[in-house]
Motif scaffolding. Sequence first.
Motif, PDB file in Angstrom:
ATOM      1  N   TRP A 181      -1.144  80.816  -4.908  1.00  0.00           N
ATOM      2  CA  TRP A 181      -0.380  81.622  -3.939  1.00  0.00           C
ATOM      3  C   TRP A 181       0.822  80.844  -3.419  1.00  0.00           C
ATOM      4  CZ3 TRP A 181      -0.101  86.529  -2.320  1.00  0.00           C
ATOM      5  CH2 TRP A 181       0.525  86.786  -1.114  1.00  0.00           C
ATOM      6  N   ALA A 184       3.465  80.604  -6.147  1.00  0.00           N
ATOM      7  CA  ALA A 184       4.060  81.923  -6.416  1.00  0.00           C
ATOM      8  C   ALA A 184       5.043  82.329  -5.321  1.00  0.00           C
ATOM      9  CB  ALA A 184       2.950  82.970  -6.555  1.00  0.00           C
ATOM     10  N   THR A 185       4.653  82.144  -4.065  1.00  0.00           N
ATOM     11  CA  THR A 185       5.529  82.585  -2.976  1.00  0.00           C
ATOM     12  C   THR A 185       6.785  81.724  -2.866  1.00  0.00           C
ATOM     13  OG1 THR A 185       4.164  81.305  -1.423  1.00  0.00           O
ATOM     14  CG2 THR A 185       3.692  83.666  -1.628  1.00  0.00           C
ATOM     15  N   ALA A 191       8.214  80.240  -5.442  1.00  0.00           N
ATOM     16  CA  ALA A 191       9.032  80.657  -6.579  1.00  0.00           C
ATOM     17  C   ALA A 191       9.728  81.988  -6.304  1.00  0.00           C
ATOM     18  CB  ALA A 191       8.166  80.767  -7.834  1.00  0.00           C
ATOM     19  N   GLU A 192       9.007  82.929  -5.693  1.00  0.00           N
ATOM     20  CA  GLU A 192       9.591  84.251  -5.442  1.00  0.00           C
ATOM     21  C   GLU A 192      10.635  84.232  -4.338  1.00  0.00           C
ATOM     22  OE1 GLU A 192       8.420  88.801  -4.004  1.00  0.00           O
ATOM     23  OE2 GLU A 192       6.844  87.277  -4.123  1.00  0.00           O
ATOM     24  N   PHE A 220      11.389  84.668 -10.625  1.00  0.00           N
ATOM     25  CA  PHE A 220      10.366  85.708 -10.694  1.00  0.00           C
ATOM     26  C   PHE A 220       9.385  85.465 -11.834  1.00  0.00           C
ATOM     27  CE2 PHE A 220      12.651  89.403  -8.315  1.00  0.00           C
ATOM     28  CZ  PHE A 220      12.713  88.605  -7.189  1.00  0.00           C
ATOM     29  N   ALA A 269       6.930  83.033 -10.576  1.00  0.00           N
ATOM     30  CA  ALA A 269       6.134  83.683  -9.535  1.00  0.00           C
ATOM     31  C   ALA A 269       5.072  84.582 -10.164  1.00  0.00           C
ATOM     32  CB  ALA A 269       7.035  84.486  -8.612  1.00  0.00           C
ATOM     33  N   ARG A 270       5.486  85.364 -11.174  1.00  0.00           N
ATOM     34  CA  ARG A 270       4.533  86.238 -11.851  1.00  0.00           C
ATOM     35  C   ARG A 270       3.395  85.433 -12.476  1.00  0.00           C
ATOM     36  NH1 ARG A 270       9.341  89.094 -13.401  1.00  0.00           N
ATOM     37  NH2 ARG A 270       9.320  91.232 -12.573  1.00  0.00           N
ATOM     38  N   TYR A 328       1.985  82.675 -11.520  1.00  0.00           N
ATOM     39  CA  TYR A 328       0.973  82.220 -10.567  1.00  0.00           C
ATOM     40  C   TYR A 328       0.288  83.385  -9.847  1.00  0.00           C
ATOM     41  CZ  TYR A 328       2.421  77.479 -11.522  1.00  0.00           C
ATOM     42  OH  TYR A 328       2.679  76.292 -12.158  1.00  0.00           O
ATOM     43  N   TYR A 329       1.016  84.469  -9.588  1.00  0.00           N
ATOM     44  CA  TYR A 329       0.350  85.655  -9.030  1.00  0.00           C
ATOM     45  C   TYR A 329      -0.714  86.154 -10.014  1.00  0.00           C
ATOM     46  CZ  TYR A 329       3.766  86.294  -5.215  1.00  0.00           C
ATOM     47  OH  TYR A 329       4.535  86.152  -4.082  1.00  0.00           O
ATOM     48  N   CYS A 379      -0.868  89.851  -4.005  1.00  0.00           N
ATOM     49  CA  CYS A 379      -0.360  89.568  -5.349  1.00  0.00           C
ATOM     50  C   CYS A 379       0.106  90.854  -6.044  1.00  0.00           C
ATOM     51  CB  CYS A 379      -1.444  88.910  -6.197  1.00  0.00           C
ATOM     52  SG  CYS A 379      -1.855  87.220  -5.702  1.00  0.00           S
TER      53      CYS A 379
END
Length: 282
Positions: free
Chosen positions: A225, A228-229, A231-232, A238, A241-242, A244-245, A261
């Motif tokens: 998490w 991902a956050t 990265a996003e 993206f 992020a995708r 790791y989500y 997620c």
Amino acid sequence: GFLAIGLAACRAKSEQTGDAATLIGAGWTAYRLSEFQNAILAFESARTRAERGSDDWAMASYGLATTWDLRRPGENTTLATDLYKEILAAAPDSPMIPWTELALARQQHLVPVGQEPDYDAVNQAYQHILEKFPGHLAAKEAFLYLQSIQLAQLDPQTSRAAETKLLEFANREKKEFLSPAWSLLAVAYQTLNDQEKRLQAEKNSFETTEVDPSDPYIEFAWAYWNLATIAEFEVGDFDLARKYYNLLLEKYPTDIRVYGCKQALKRMDALEAKIRAEEEGP
């Protein structure tokens, strides 16, 4: 009720069999499982079996002190301090001395909520370990604690100085403490507002994490998490992020962050679709 508890306690004490080394191993196993009373019984029994001042005695004493120091609830830091000091006095040549001095320094550093550490004394204690035990694992850990004190100031100048030292450490070390070093670098880059380096440091920290297969509580949902956050929202990557989500969704389908997620994946898809539509025009 009370009779059953008493019988259980007596049975636990009677089960502490084996030589000191075996009991020390059993104590650490119980400690890792948060079975603190069993850990205490094992370490106490090992102390009794070992000759005072011997390496086994020092290791058992250190285990007992650590348990009283770090167990929650039921800690007794005063007793732990006495045990640490007893090791220094009775086993001055033991391999446990660097770790014991580090534990005493940590006690000065980690004070109860509402109290302020004496940072001059804490810094001196950590520096003493660096100078007395160069290259020892305890000295490497003390080095990281020193840098954490600098980074806690959230000051760009001290953060830049800590960054330099931590990068040298990370480039020099092969394995030990790499993950916490990179984690501290991520803190530095957050203060320095360099989000791309922060993301890379967080990735390096995650990828160099040493996993104890015997630890039943190990999980990486928060790490996925976190990556991902960042990265996003902070970097705009993206694709990463995708990654790791989706890892969080795959590995931890019942985690509390699952809904977040799924919403994040929809949000990124919608934003990219909007950008493509605007680029293509009417």
